[in-house]
Design a protein around this motif. Structure first.
Motif, PDB file in Angstrom:
ATOM      1  N   VAL A  89     -67.936   5.573 119.743  1.00  0.00           N
ATOM      2  CA  VAL A  89     -67.680   7.048 119.115  1.00  0.00           C
ATOM      3  C   VAL A  89     -67.174   6.863 117.483  1.00  0.00           C
ATOM      4  CG1 VAL A  89     -66.772   7.720 121.411  1.00  0.00           C
ATOM      5  CG2 VAL A  89     -65.163   7.147 119.751  1.00  0.00           C
ATOM      6  N   ARG A 144     -52.327  14.948 107.989  1.00  0.00           N
ATOM      7  CA  ARG A 144     -53.273  13.902 108.051  1.00  0.00           C
ATOM      8  C   ARG A 144     -54.576  14.177 107.264  1.00  0.00           C
ATOM      9  NH1 ARG A 144     -58.252  12.534 108.975  1.00  0.00           N
ATOM     10  NH2 ARG A 144     -58.514  14.734 109.745  1.00  0.00           N
ATOM     11  N   LYS A 145     -55.179  12.877 106.417  1.00  0.00           N
ATOM     12  CA  LYS A 145     -56.241  13.489 105.421  1.00  0.00           C
ATOM     13  C   LYS A 145     -56.794  12.008 105.389  1.00  0.00           C
ATOM     14  CE  LYS A 145     -58.485  15.442 101.905  1.00  0.00           C
ATOM     15  NZ  LYS A 145     -59.842  14.783 102.689  1.00  0.00           N
ATOM     16  N   SER A 146     -58.247  12.071 105.571  1.00  0.00           N
ATOM     17  CA  SER A 146     -59.108  10.779 105.340  1.00  0.00           C
ATOM     18  C   SER A 146     -58.723   9.989 103.884  1.00  0.00           C
ATOM     19  CB  SER A 146     -60.429  11.092 105.714  1.00  0.00           C
ATOM     20  OG  SER A 146     -60.527  11.447 106.764  1.00  0.00           O
ATOM     21  N   ILE A 152     -60.075   6.367 107.549  1.00  0.00           N
ATOM     22  CA  ILE A 152     -61.195   7.134 107.695  1.00  0.00           C
ATOM     23  C   ILE A 152     -61.946   6.731 108.948  1.00  0.00           C
ATOM     24  CG2 ILE A 152     -62.614   5.835 106.118  1.00  0.00           C
ATOM     25  CD1 ILE A 152     -63.921   8.582 105.321  1.00  0.00           C
ATOM     26  N   TRP A 153     -62.572   7.741 109.671  1.00  0.00           N
ATOM     27  CA  TRP A 153     -63.158   7.835 110.753  1.00  0.00           C
ATOM     28  C   TRP A 153     -64.719   7.562 110.485  1.00  0.00           C
ATOM     29  CZ3 TRP A 153     -61.993  10.950 115.854  1.00  0.00           C
ATOM     30  CH2 TRP A 153     -62.985  10.919 116.788  1.00  0.00           C
ATOM     31  N   ARG A 154     -65.207   6.559 110.634  1.00  0.00           N
ATOM     32  CA  ARG A 154     -66.826   6.604 110.196  1.00  0.00           C
ATOM     33  C   ARG A 154     -67.461   6.336 111.336  1.00  0.00           C
ATOM     34  NH1 ARG A 154     -67.455   5.833 104.755  1.00  0.00           N
ATOM     35  NH2 ARG A 154     -65.511   4.876 103.550  1.00  0.00           N
ATOM     36  N   SER A 155     -68.894   6.813 111.286  1.00  0.00           N
ATOM     37  CA  SER A 155     -69.753   6.560 112.500  1.00  0.00           C
ATOM     38  C   SER A 155     -71.064   5.938 111.713  1.00  0.00           C
ATOM     39  CB  SER A 155     -69.964   7.830 113.170  1.00  0.00           C
ATOM     40  OG  SER A 155     -70.204   8.843 112.394  1.00  0.00           O
ATOM     41  N   GLY A 156     -72.291   6.761 111.732  1.00  0.00           N
ATOM     42  CA  GLY A 156     -73.422   6.580 111.061  1.00  0.00           C
ATOM     43  C   GLY A 156     -74.239   5.821 112.215  1.00  0.00           C
TER      44      GLY A 156
HETATM   45  C1  LIG Z   1     -67.122  11.350 114.846  1.00  0.00           C
HETATM   46  C2  LIG Z   1     -67.048  11.374 113.519  1.00  0.00           C
HETATM   47  C3  LIG Z   1     -68.017  10.675 112.607  1.00  0.00           C
HETATM   48  C4  LIG Z   1     -67.599  10.486 111.205  1.00  0.00           C
HETATM   49  N1  LIG Z   1     -68.542   9.847 110.515  1.00  0.00           N
HETATM   50  C5  LIG Z   1     -68.409   9.594 109.175  1.00  0.00           C
HETATM   51  C6  LIG Z   1     -69.211   8.631 108.337  1.00  0.00           C
HETATM   52  O1  LIG Z   1     -69.817   7.991 109.038  1.00  0.00           O
HETATM   53  N2  LIG Z   1     -68.843   8.473 106.885  1.00  0.00           N
HETATM   54  C7  LIG Z   1     -67.955   9.342 106.582  1.00  0.00           C
HETATM   55  O2  LIG Z   1     -68.009   9.410 105.300  1.00  0.00           O
HETATM   56  N3  LIG Z   1     -67.183  10.420 107.074  1.00  0.00           N
HETATM   57  C8  LIG Z   1     -67.421  10.225 108.467  1.00  0.00           C
HETATM   58  N4  LIG Z   1     -66.616  11.025 109.200  1.00  0.00           N
HETATM   59  C9  LIG Z   1     -65.754  12.167 108.731  1.00  0.00           C
HETATM   60  C10 LIG Z   1     -64.590  11.472 107.982  1.00  0.00           C
HETATM   61  O3  LIG Z   1     -63.827  10.991 109.115  1.00  0.00           O
HETATM   62  C11 LIG Z   1     -63.458  12.713 107.672  1.00  0.00           C
HETATM   63  O4  LIG Z   1     -63.106  13.537 108.674  1.00  0.00           O
HETATM   64  C12 LIG Z   1     -64.075  13.699 106.584  1.00  0.00           C
HETATM   65  O5  LIG Z   1     -64.566  12.705 105.396  1.00  0.00           O
HETATM   66  C13 LIG Z   1     -63.239  14.643 106.035  1.00  0.00           C
HETATM   67  O6  LIG Z   1     -62.062  14.433 105.639  1.00  0.00           O
HETATM   68  P1  LIG Z   1     -60.497  14.807 106.276  1.00  0.00           P
HETATM   69  O7  LIG Z   1     -60.638  14.131 107.525  1.00  0.00           O
HETATM   70  O8  LIG Z   1     -59.617  14.144 105.563  1.00  0.00           O
HETATM   71  O9  LIG Z   1     -60.583  16.279 106.460  1.00  0.00           O
HETATM   72  C14 LIG Z   1     -66.708  11.293 110.303  1.00  0.00           C
HETATM   73  C15 LIG Z   1     -65.718  12.126 111.477  1.00  0.00           C
HETATM   74  C16 LIG Z   1     -66.005  12.042 112.782  1.00  0.00           C
HETATM   75  C17 LIG Z   1     -65.128  13.034 113.787  1.00  0.00           C
END
Ligand SMILES: Cc1cc2nc3c(=O)[nH]c(=O)nc-3n(C[C@H](O)[C@H](O)[C@H](O)COP(=O)(O)O)c2cc1C
Length: 187
Positions: A157, A10-12, A132-136
């Protein structure tokens, strides 16, 4: 895709387009979410799907949140909020619906919702999709929280952006031994 392979690869992906998972695939993804570990079987998960036109409603909520904070926000800033949910064909808000009247700590309920979110991401990947999992700030914004039904200790979350990757980023090269250690007892 085989389960272990999905977990390991898995990769974002931030650049996403149609198609998104269909109804049956979504059902599989949520079935996977509901298998998240859950101390006390509290089922502390809520998933709100925004697809197609519904994504504009989420954009409106983000715009309203901006205007609550800054009534003079520029047109460009407003446009940016409106467009955020359009970055993927499907956005899933994952909310930890926390039970207070229990001995299970709040953090464990939030972690369970995080595990459910990750199950969704893994299942999407296994089905050939990406995301991709985003929060902010929106996760912690009072207006967004209220509009999505997060009250009290509930936590947003994350927002899971899911679709088909326009570009598949390479996997990072990480060494297991940098993170995993054998216990050496002190005697
Ligand atoms: C709780 C949580 C919140 C996240 N929020 C953001 C975000 O707002 N923006 C973002 O670019 N990546 C965010 N990420 C990170 C990406 O989802 C991602 O994990 C990261 O870019 C690394 O890529 P990978 O998952 O392929 O290793 C968040 C991850 C988690 C677990």
């Amino acid at each position: 895709m085989e389960a272990l392979e999905a977990l390991k690869t898995r990769k974002s992906a931030a650049l996403l387009s149609e198609p998104a998972p269909d109804k049956s695939e979504l059902s599989d993804m949520f079935a996977a979410a509901l298998r998240a570990p859950d101390h006390g079987c509290l089922r502390p998960w809520r998933f709100i799907c925004f697809q197609g036109e519904q994504r504009n409603s989420l954009g409106e909520i983000l715009k309203e949140a901006l205007l609550v904070k800054d009534a003079d926000a520029s047109d460009a800033a407003i446009e940016k909020e409106l467009n955020k949910p359009l970055r993927a064909p499907l956005v899933i808000a994952v909310i930890a619906k926390v039970t207070i009247e229990t001995k299970i700590p709040v953090i464990e309920q939030v972690i369970s919702a995080g595990a459910a979110a990750q199950n969704i991401m893994i299942a999407a990947h296994a089905l050939g999709y990406a995301g991709i999992w985003r929060s902010g700030a929106p996760c912690f914004d009072d207006h967004v929280r209220a509009r999505l039904g997060a009250v009290g200790e509930d936590q947003i979350v994350g927002f899971l952006y899911i679709g088909t990757a326009k570009k598949v980023p390479p996997l990072p090269e990480l060494n297991i031994q940098d993170y995993v250690f054998e216990w050496h007892s002190v005697s």
